[in-house]
Structure formats: structure tokens, C-alpha cells
Design an enzyme around this catalytic site. Structure first.
Site, PDB file in Angstrom:
ATOM      1  N   ARG A   1       0.817  -1.205   0.000  1.00 24.52           N
ATOM      2  CA  ARG A   1       0.000   0.000   0.000  1.00 24.52           C
ATOM      3  C   ARG A   1       0.859   1.268   0.000  1.00 24.52           C
ATOM      4  O   ARG A   1       0.988   1.962  -0.999  1.00 24.52           O
ATOM      5  CB  ARG A   1      -0.951  -0.002   1.216  1.00 24.52           C
ATOM      6  CG  ARG A   1      -2.138   0.968   1.066  1.00 24.52           C
ATOM      7  CD  ARG A   1      -1.830   2.400   1.445  1.00 24.52           C
ATOM      8  NE  ARG A   1      -1.381   2.573   2.809  1.00 24.52           N
ATOM      9  CZ  ARG A   1      -1.010   3.722   3.330  1.00 24.52           C
ATOM     10  NH1 ARG A   1      -1.020   4.829   2.576  1.00 24.52           N
ATOM     11  NH2 ARG A   1      -0.575   3.806   4.574  1.00 24.52           N
ATOM     12  N   ASP A   2       1.505   1.548   1.107  1.00 24.35           N
ATOM     13  CA  ASP A   2       2.244   2.806   1.238  1.00 24.35           C
ATOM     14  C   ASP A   2       3.480   2.830   0.351  1.00 24.35           C
ATOM     15  O   ASP A   2       3.963   3.906  -0.008  1.00 24.35           O
ATOM     16  CB  ASP A   2       2.644   3.024   2.702  1.00 24.35           C
ATOM     17  CG  ASP A   2       2.955   4.475   3.004  1.00 24.35           C
ATOM     18  OD1 ASP A   2       2.569   5.343   2.209  1.00 24.35           O
ATOM     19  OD2 ASP A   2       3.593   4.742   4.037  1.00 24.35           O
TER      20      ASP A   2
ATOM     21  N   HIS B   1       5.374   4.806  12.669  1.00 31.96           N
ATOM     22  CA  HIS B   1       5.538   4.747  11.209  1.00 31.96           C
ATOM     23  C   HIS B   1       6.471   5.876  10.795  1.00 31.96           C
ATOM     24  O   HIS B   1       6.157   7.055  11.015  1.00 31.96           O
ATOM     25  CB  HIS B   1       4.154   4.912  10.557  1.00 31.96           C
ATOM     26  CG  HIS B   1       4.166   4.964   9.066  1.00 31.96           C
ATOM     27  ND1 HIS B   1       3.725   3.920   8.279  1.00 31.96           N
ATOM     28  CD2 HIS B   1       4.549   5.933   8.202  1.00 31.96           C
ATOM     29  CE1 HIS B   1       3.830   4.254   7.001  1.00 31.96           C
ATOM     30  NE2 HIS B   1       4.341   5.475   6.927  1.00 31.96           N
TER      31      HIS B   1
ATOM     32  N   HIS C   1       9.194   7.727   7.854  1.00 34.28           N
ATOM     33  CA  HIS C   1       9.768   7.899   6.523  1.00 34.28           C
ATOM     34  C   HIS C   1      11.208   8.374   6.702  1.00 34.28           C
ATOM     35  O   HIS C   1      11.547   9.008   7.702  1.00 34.28           O
ATOM     36  CB  HIS C   1       8.963   8.917   5.719  1.00 34.28           C
ATOM     37  CG  HIS C   1       7.649   8.379   5.241  1.00 34.28           C
ATOM     38  ND1 HIS C   1       7.188   8.557   3.963  1.00 34.28           N
ATOM     39  CD2 HIS C   1       6.699   7.648   5.868  1.00 34.28           C
ATOM     40  CE1 HIS C   1       6.015   7.967   3.824  1.00 34.28           C
ATOM     41  NE2 HIS C   1       5.693   7.417   4.969  1.00 34.28           N
TER      42      HIS C   1
ATOM     43  N   CYS D   1       4.308   9.909  -0.051  1.00 32.74           N
ATOM     44  CA  CYS D   1       2.894  10.194   0.141  1.00 32.74           C
ATOM     45  C   CYS D   1       2.441  11.134  -0.957  1.00 32.74           C
ATOM     46  O   CYS D   1       3.020  12.220  -1.111  1.00 32.74           O
ATOM     47  CB  CYS D   1       2.643  10.812   1.515  1.00 32.74           C
ATOM     48  SG  CYS D   1       0.916  11.258   1.783  1.00 32.74           S
TER      49      CYS D   1
ATOM     50  N   ASN E   1       9.466   5.082   2.753  1.00 32.12           N
ATOM     51  CA  ASN E   1       9.424   4.486   4.080  1.00 32.12           C
ATOM     52  C   ASN E   1      10.785   3.901   4.438  1.00 32.12           C
ATOM     53  O   ASN E   1      11.621   3.669   3.572  1.00 32.12           O
ATOM     54  CB  ASN E   1       8.392   3.355   4.104  1.00 32.12           C
ATOM     55  CG  ASN E   1       6.989   3.822   3.842  1.00 32.12           C
ATOM     56  OD1 ASN E   1       6.271   4.200   4.747  1.00 32.12           O
ATOM     57  ND2 ASN E   1       6.574   3.783   2.583  1.00 32.12           N
TER      58      ASN E   1
END
Length: 306
Positions: A21-22, A213, A215, A246, A255
Site C-alpha cells: 500500500r504505502d 511509522h 519515513h 505520500c 518508508n
């Protein structure tokens, strides 16, 4: 460093793989459904117990995730593995349920300016707006988690004070969400801030299962993981190959790479469920699929561990 050093506050961490996903949502090259399914199943084989398989959002908003329904239907499910997806509204959780995804993640921005400009709502109002989603999920047996994006800072505002985070957490609790991620979407966090914020939310909200989470926008992602561990956090998101960013946070780079995190904590004597060699093989495949060099340090330099 000795494996029994007091430096280590935990001896095991759980890593959620957010690559499908990310990681892929910001890639120019669109992978096929079969490629996505293959990556998900291979990361399970490498040890993942929590995987973010995609997002049920409007295809025009994030075209890279337009096929999440098909990916979810085609996946082979493995016992003991949590498959979750990002949702933004009632339609999203309905799609999740229809495709057998029984864990869904909501997200709001901690930045008031960001939230007001995009949604015309404060972050607290945005969370309370998920009440209909929460009711549907409860009736269908779907578990909801929440994310507080830009939880450490936003470029137009600077550092987000921890006092601004508390009302958002309270709003999530009001709708029954007790698993939350504090997310450094814009890569502005530093280790001291991470330690202070993680310690504060753990102490103030012991009923919440906390996740971090990060980055690696400014090169502090791995250091921030260690700071979170020192504060007692044991759950972290990471992404195969260090893909991502993002679409709604300009300048936010990828990430932290799953294989980099696993390599680091293994060297510290901290356990994970992952097979590092399988992760490295997977990251190489990811690099081939997206058609560009990824940001994984271990992919470039190799392991320092035998």
C-alpha cells in the site's frame, strides 16, 4: 554492542509490512494484480504477520490502488497473518468487507492547517466523522485501527506539539479505536522527539496498542526506530525496498526499508519474525518490478552479519 545491554529496552519487535500500500501508492509504474499478489505472498513467506495489502479509496485519488479489490480477492490467505487495508469512508469499509478484509485502518492528519484545507474539518472532527464507519465495522466484525499522519511535524507548520495529538487520540477512543499509529509522514521527526512523544502517549494512554511509522526523508528513520524501542514501543511499519512517500505530502521520501530495520535490530540482539535473506531477495524483485533503484541500504551494501 552486547546483546544484553541496558540500551535495548525490548527484545522483540513486530514489523508491519506496508509495501503493497504505502510503498506502491507513490510509484509511477503500475504493477499488475498478479505482481502485487506475488509480493504479498512472498513477504508472508519471509515472515510478515501483518500486511497492509492496499487501500479502498477512490481510484482517481490514488490510481495505483485502484485494483485493491481484485488483489484482496486473489490473495491466498495464511493462518496467523493479519491482512489490513486503508479506508477513508463508509464506502471503503464496505469494499473491505465485501473482499474479505477484516482489518481496516483509518487516518487523519495531525496538522490542523492540512486537515482544514483538505477536509474543512479539524482532525478531531475528521475522526468523529468516522462514527458511521465504526458502526458498520462493529456490526460486521471488522477491526479498526487508526493512524495520526504528520504526527511529528508538517512543513507549513513545523513541529506538531504533543498537546495537539491528545485530542485526536481522545476522538479515536470515542469511536472505539484502540490501536493507533503515530506516523511521521513528512519525515520531520528526530530521535529525541520520538522518544518523548512515544513515552508520553504510552503513559497517558496505556489502553492503546501503539505503532510507529517513519519515513526516511531526512535520514533519521532507523534512528527513530531505536528511539521508539527505547521508549518501549514494539510495533513498527516498514516497507520492502524502502519504497513510498505520500501523494499528499510533497517531498516525503520513502518508508524505512523492512530489510534495513530487520538487519539493524538483529545486530542489536532484537528478534523479529523475519528471514533477512528472503527479505533481501524480495527487495531485489521489488526493484526489478518498479524499474528503478530503491533506497534500501542493505540491498546496496549487503549484510554486515554473517
Amino acid at each position: 554492542m552486547s546483546q544484553n545491554s541496558e540500551y535495548n529496552k525490548v527484545d522483540y519487535i513486530e514489523i508491519c509490512e506496508v509495501g503493497p500500500r504505502d510503498g506502491l501508492q507513490n510509484e509511477e509504474k503500475l504493477l499488475t494484480v498478479d505482481q502485487k499478489v506475488e509480493l504479498i505472498e512472498e513477504v508472508v513467506a519471509a515472515g510478515a504477520k501483518i500486511i497492509e495489502v492496499g487501500s479502498f479509496v477512490h481510484p482517481k485519488a490514488v490510481p495505483q490502488m485502484a485494483d485493491t479489490d481484485e488483489v484482496a480477492r486473489k490473495l491466498k490467505r495464511f493462518d496467523g497473518v493479519e491482512y489490513r487495508a486503508l479506508i477513508m469512508n463508509l464506502k471503503g469499509v464496505e469494499r473491505a468487507e465485501a473482499n474479505g478484509i477484516m482489518k481496516a485502518k483509518l487516518t487523519v492528519s495531525a496538522s490542523r492547517a492540512h486537515s482544514l484545507s483538505n477536509l474543512n474539518k479539524t482532525p478531531e472532527e475528521a475522526v468523529r466523522g468516522f462514527a458511521e464507519v465504526a458502526n458498520f465495522a462493529a456490526n460486521k466484525g471488522i477491526v479498526l485501527s487508526g493512524a495520526i499522519s504528520t504526527g511529528f511535524g508538517y512543513p507549513n507548520e513545523g513541529i506538531i506539539p504533543i498537546e495537539d495529538i491528545y485530542p485526536i487520540i481522545d476522538s479515536y477512543l470515542e469511536i472505539g479505536v484502540t490501536e493507533l499509529s503515530l506516523s511521521d509522514t513528512t519525515g520531520m521527526a528526530n530521535p529525541q522527539q520520538v522518544y518523548d512523544y512515544a513515552k508520553a502517549v504510552k503513559e497517558k494512554y496505556p489502553q492503546i496498542l501503539w505503532n510507529l511509522h517513519f519515513h526516511n526523508t531526512r535520514g533519521m528513520g532507523l534512528a527513530n526506530v531505536v528511539a521508539g524501542m527505547q521508549a518501549g514501543i514494539t510495533r513498527f511499519d516498514a516497507c520492502f525496498g524502502g519504497l513510498g512517500g505520500c501523494p499528499f505530502a510533497p517531498g516525503a521520501s520513502g518508508n524505512i526499508a523492512t530489510e534495513d530495520v530487520v538487519h539493524m535490530v538483529n545486530a542489536m540482539g532484537v528478534r523479529t519474525d523475519y528471514d533477512l535473506d528472503k527479505l533481501i531477495t524480495l527487495a531485489k524483485k521489488v526493484q526489478d518490478y518498479v524499474g528503478r533503484e530503491v533506497s534500501s541500504f542493505i540491498l546496496k551494501a549487503g549484510k554486515s552479519l554473517v
